[in-house]
Write a protein that holds these residues in place. Structure first.
Motif: not given
Length: 112
Positions: A59, A88, A91-96, A98-100
């Motif tokens: 990652y 971690w 990173y999860q908050q940031e990518t979530q 973007v995915n939303n």
């Protein structure tokens, strides 16, 4: 650009073996195919896990695995655990987010 597994401090996901699914950090690069991993819980600084880099997913995150820890002394397993959790979760908050946004964009463009 892809993140390189062979870098000290790189955060990786173990994809094969007994530890599959766990998040770890690279403690040391042994050679071009093998690294030592720590997570601060089961894989401690005193007993790191030797792992083939083909069994890891890197990652774009790094943590400090050398130097001084939070208490001012040498880095400890608790420091590794705290840093891994912090980066971690971020990173999860940031990518979530973007995915939303991508999902919402696809729904807006869908034909009715």
């Amino acid at each position: 650009m892809k993140a390189s597994v062979a870098e000290t401090g790189r955060v990786v996901l173990v994809t094969q073996g007994h530890d599959a699914g766990s998040i770890c950090a690279v403690l040391q690069v042994i050679d071009e195919k093998t690294v030592l991993l720590v997570d601060g819980k089961t894989r401690t600084l005193q007993k790191p896990k030797r792992k083939n880099i083909l069994h890891l997913r890197a990652y774009p995150l790094t943590i400090a695995v050398e130097g001084k820890g939070g208490s001012g002394g040498p880095i400890a397993d608790s420091d590794i655990r705290k840093q891994l959790k912090k980066v971690w979760d971020a990173y999860q908050q940031e990518t979530q987010g973007v995915n939303n946004a991508v999902t919402q964009q696809k729904e807006d463009c869908a034909f009715v």
